[in-house]
Design a protein around this motif. Structure first.
Motif, PDB file in Angstrom:
ATOM      1  N   MET A  15     -18.955   0.094  -0.854  1.00 30.51           N
ATOM      2  CA  MET A  15     -19.690   0.891   0.130  1.00 30.51           C
ATOM      3  C   MET A  15     -19.209   0.503   1.516  1.00 30.51           C
ATOM      4  N   ASN A  16     -18.858   1.426   2.367  1.00 29.30           N
ATOM      5  CA  ASN A  16     -18.357   1.180   3.720  1.00 29.30           C
ATOM      6  C   ASN A  16     -19.520   0.990   4.666  1.00 29.30           C
ATOM      7  N   GLU A  17     -19.255   0.771   5.920  1.00 30.36           N
ATOM      8  CA  GLU A  17     -20.305   0.478   6.893  1.00 30.36           C
ATOM      9  C   GLU A  17     -21.153   1.685   7.221  1.00 30.36           C
ATOM     10  N   SER A  18     -20.539   2.856   7.258  1.00 29.20           N
ATOM     11  CA  SER A  18     -21.320   4.074   7.588  1.00 29.20           C
ATOM     12  C   SER A  18     -22.386   4.313   6.526  1.00 29.20           C
ATOM     13  N   GLU A  19     -22.089   4.050   5.286  1.00 27.40           N
ATOM     14  CA  GLU A  19     -23.074   4.260   4.213  1.00 27.40           C
ATOM     15  C   GLU A  19     -24.182   3.212   4.331  1.00 27.40           C
ATOM     16  N   ASP A  20     -23.857   2.020   4.710  1.00 26.37           N
ATOM     17  CA  ASP A  20     -24.891   1.006   4.895  1.00 26.37           C
ATOM     18  C   ASP A  20     -25.848   1.381   6.012  1.00 26.37           C
ATOM     19  N   GLU A  21     -25.294   1.903   7.050  1.00 21.73           N
ATOM     20  CA  GLU A  21     -26.159   2.323   8.152  1.00 21.73           C
ATOM     21  C   GLU A  21     -27.078   3.446   7.734  1.00 21.73           C
ATOM     22  N   LEU A  22     -26.514   4.364   7.006  1.00 25.77           N
ATOM     23  CA  LEU A  22     -27.336   5.496   6.564  1.00 25.77           C
ATOM     24  C   LEU A  22     -28.468   5.035   5.648  1.00 25.77           C
ATOM     25  N   GLU A  23     -28.170   4.096   4.790  1.00 22.35           N
ATOM     26  CA  GLU A  23     -29.205   3.602   3.886  1.00 22.35           C
ATOM     27  C   GLU A  23     -30.292   2.860   4.651  1.00 22.35           C
ATOM     28  N   GLN A  24     -29.904   2.110   5.651  1.00 25.74           N
ATOM     29  CA  GLN A  24     -30.904   1.389   6.424  1.00 25.74           C
ATOM     30  C   GLN A  24     -31.806   2.341   7.186  1.00 25.74           C
ATOM     31  N   ARG A  25     -31.177   3.372   7.721  1.00 19.20           N
ATOM     32  CA  ARG A  25     -32.001   4.348   8.462  1.00 19.20           C
ATOM     33  C   ARG A  25     -32.993   5.061   7.526  1.00 19.20           C
ATOM     34  N   LEU A  26     -32.528   5.404   6.336  1.00 19.84           N
ATOM     35  CA  LEU A  26     -33.439   6.075   5.398  1.00 19.84           C
ATOM     36  C   LEU A  26     -34.581   5.163   4.998  1.00 19.84           C
ATOM     37  N   ARG A  27     -34.266   3.858   4.796  1.00 15.61           N
ATOM     38  CA  ARG A  27     -35.319   2.922   4.452  1.00 15.61           C
ATOM     39  C   ARG A  27     -36.326   2.811   5.572  1.00 15.61           C
ATOM     40  N   ALA A  28     -35.826   2.793   6.782  1.00 17.52           N
ATOM     41  CA  ALA A  28     -36.720   2.675   7.918  1.00 17.52           C
ATOM     42  C   ALA A  28     -37.584   3.929   8.039  1.00 17.52           C
ATOM     43  N   LEU A  29     -36.962   5.078   7.743  1.00 24.43           N
ATOM     44  CA  LEU A  29     -37.702   6.347   7.848  1.00 24.43           C
ATOM     45  C   LEU A  29     -38.803   6.415   6.802  1.00 24.43           C
ATOM     46  N   PHE A  30     -38.491   6.018   5.590  1.00 26.29           N
ATOM     47  CA  PHE A  30     -39.505   6.092   4.533  1.00 26.29           C
ATOM     48  C   PHE A  30     -40.598   5.061   4.735  1.00 26.29           C
ATOM     49  N   ALA A  31     -40.267   3.993   5.412  1.00 24.39           N
ATOM     50  CA  ALA A  31     -41.265   2.954   5.631  1.00 24.39           C
ATOM     51  C   ALA A  31     -42.157   3.251   6.803  1.00 24.39           C
ATOM     52  N   ASP A  32     -41.857   4.270   7.540  1.00 22.55           N
ATOM     53  CA  ASP A  32     -42.643   4.630   8.722  1.00 22.55           C
ATOM     54  C   ASP A  32     -44.019   5.099   8.266  1.00 22.55           C
ATOM     55  N   GLU A  33     -45.073   4.535   8.830  1.00 15.91           N
ATOM     56  CA  GLU A  33     -46.441   4.883   8.461  1.00 15.91           C
ATOM     57  C   GLU A  33     -46.839   6.293   8.891  1.00 15.91           C
ATOM     58  N   ARG A  34     -46.109   6.813   9.843  1.00 20.92           N
ATOM     59  CA  ARG A  34     -46.492   8.160  10.320  1.00 20.92           C
ATOM     60  C   ARG A  34     -46.221   9.241   9.267  1.00 20.92           C
ATOM     61  N   LEU A  35     -45.309   8.933   8.347  1.00 20.15           N
ATOM     62  CA  LEU A  35     -45.033   9.923   7.289  1.00 20.15           C
ATOM     63  C   LEU A  35     -46.031   9.835   6.131  1.00 20.15           C
ATOM     64  N   GLY A  36     -46.844   8.904   6.039  1.00 21.02           N
ATOM     65  CA  GLY A  36     -47.818   8.748   4.964  1.00 21.02           C
ATOM     66  C   GLY A  36     -48.974   9.723   5.092  1.00 21.02           C
ATOM     67  N   VAL A  37     -49.456  10.246   3.999  1.00 19.88           N
ATOM     68  CA  VAL A  37     -50.590  11.195   3.967  1.00 19.88           C
ATOM     69  C   VAL A  37     -51.702  10.551   3.169  1.00 19.88           C
ATOM     70  N   GLU A  38     -52.834  10.363   3.814  1.00 26.17           N
ATOM     71  CA  GLU A  38     -53.976   9.732   3.178  1.00 26.17           C
ATOM     72  C   GLU A  38     -54.806  10.799   2.443  1.00 26.17           C
ATOM     73  N   PRO A  39     -55.103  10.620   1.172  1.00 20.71           N
ATOM     74  CA  PRO A  39     -55.932  11.609   0.422  1.00 20.71           C
ATOM     75  C   PRO A  39     -57.369  11.580   0.910  1.00 20.71           C
ATOM     76  N   THR A  40     -58.017  12.731   0.831  1.00 15.41           N
ATOM     77  CA  THR A  40     -59.426  12.827   1.243  1.00 15.41           C
ATOM     78  C   THR A  40     -60.309  12.248   0.157  1.00 15.41           C
ATOM     79  N   ALA A  41     -61.605  12.142   0.460  1.00 11.13           N
ATOM     80  CA  ALA A  41     -62.513  11.508  -0.476  1.00 11.13           C
ATOM     81  C   ALA A  41     -62.753  12.355  -1.731  1.00 11.13           C
ATOM     82  N   ASP A  42     -62.735  13.707  -1.585  1.00 11.68           N
ATOM     83  CA  ASP A  42     -63.013  14.590  -2.741  1.00 11.68           C
ATOM     84  C   ASP A  42     -61.736  15.095  -3.383  1.00 11.68           C
ATOM     85  N   ALA A  43     -60.591  14.457  -3.104  1.00  5.58           N
ATOM     86  CA  ALA A  43     -59.324  14.940  -3.672  1.00  5.58           C
ATOM     87  C   ALA A  43     -59.317  14.788  -5.190  1.00  5.58           C
ATOM     88  N   GLY A  44     -59.854  13.710  -5.706  1.00  3.54           N
ATOM     89  CA  GLY A  44     -59.839  13.494  -7.168  1.00  3.54           C
ATOM     90  C   GLY A  44     -60.604  14.564  -7.933  1.00  3.54           C
TER      91      GLY A  44
END
Length: 274
Positions: free
Chosen positions: A1-30
């Motif tokens: 894997m070259n350096e550009s691919e490593d950078e891309l993977e790190q950015r994706l990890r950072a993006l998925f780990a961002d709390e702003r993308l998380g969706v909290e279920p409501t109380a009556d969702a179940g």
């Protein structure tokens, strides 16, 4: 894997780990998810049930159609077998029991039309659609008219005095038992012979030559004509006797061929005429 691919993977990890993308279920969702799943299962069951009913209905309709077509086909074959003579009779399905007799084929010398004509009884010719009947009696109108009471002015029961008063002359007297035969002449009286009784007057009249009755029976009429015109006619030696009014009778003398040769009028109340 070259350096550009490593950078891309790190950015994706950072993006998925961002709390702003998380969706909290409501109380009556179940409960909502469970209810939705239940609705989907009911819809699937209803759809499967309706699909089965439609399939069953289709099978029933298909079976009825096939049965109807087979029944029509069988009826057509039966009708065709009745119209044709050479075809053997078609058997009827067990669902529609009936009794059918096969027609025997006609022989080479016969045809169906010959059988129809042979089975139809012959009828006598008719006129205007009415059954044929015997011909009406022939009506004779020639000669002197001899009625039930006399001949012209010569009437049964008239005495010699009454005859003379009317200008009727009696000649050529010929006694017979208690009575006398006379040749009659006079105005309004055809030539005739009368038998006169001293007590009853004229008791018999015999016209000279041909004569006829008001009913059309006269010289040349057949015996059947007499019987047809005068019910109650009786047979006597050499002729027929028919009723004439209430006090007289016609005496028809028949020739050898059975035709009327002469007519006499006799009174029923007399003491000398036969």
């Amino acid at each position: 894997m070259n350096e550009s691919e490593d950078e891309l993977e790190q950015r994706l990890r950072a993006l998925f780990a961002d709390e702003r993308l998380g969706v909290e279920p409501t109380a009556d969702a179940g409960p909502a998810i469970v209810a939705g799943a239940r609705r989907r299962r009911r819809r699937q069951r209803a759809l499967m049930a309706s699909t089965g009913a439609v399939c069953a209905l289709g099978l029933v309709m298909g079976g009825l159609t096939v049965f109807h077509l087979r029944a029509q086909d069988g009826t057509s074959e039966i009708a065709a077998s009745r119209l044709t003579v050479d075809e053997p009779p078609v058997s009827v399905p067990e669902s529609r029991p009936s009794t059918q007799v096969a027609a025997e084929p006609p022989s080479p010398a016969e045809s169906p039309s010959d059988e129809i004509h042979a089975s139809t009884p012959a009828r006598p010719p008719t006129r205007s659609g009415t059954p044929a009947s015997a011909a009406p009696p022939t009506k004779v109108t020639t000669g002197s008219l001899l009625t039930s009471d006399g001949l012209g002015g010569l009437k049964l029961g008239m005495t010699e005095t009454q005859l003379a008063d009317r200008g009727i002359t009696l000649t050529n007297a010929k006694p017979s038992a208690n009575c006398t035969y006379y040749d009659v002449q006079g105005a309004g009286v055809p030539a005739a012979v009368a038998l006169v009784s001293p007590s009853s007057g004229v008791v018999a009249v015999k016209p000279d030559g041909i004569a006829h009755t008001p009913e059309g029976v006269g010289s040349g009429s057949s015996k059947d004509d007499v019987l047809a015109r005068y019910p109650g006619t009786s047979t006597q030696s050499g002729g027929l006797v028919s009723p004439a009014g209430t006090d007289g009778s016609y005496h028809f003398t028949l020739s050898d061929d059975g035709a009327v040769a002469s007519i006499d009028l006799h009174s029923t109340t007399q003491d000398c005429a036969g």
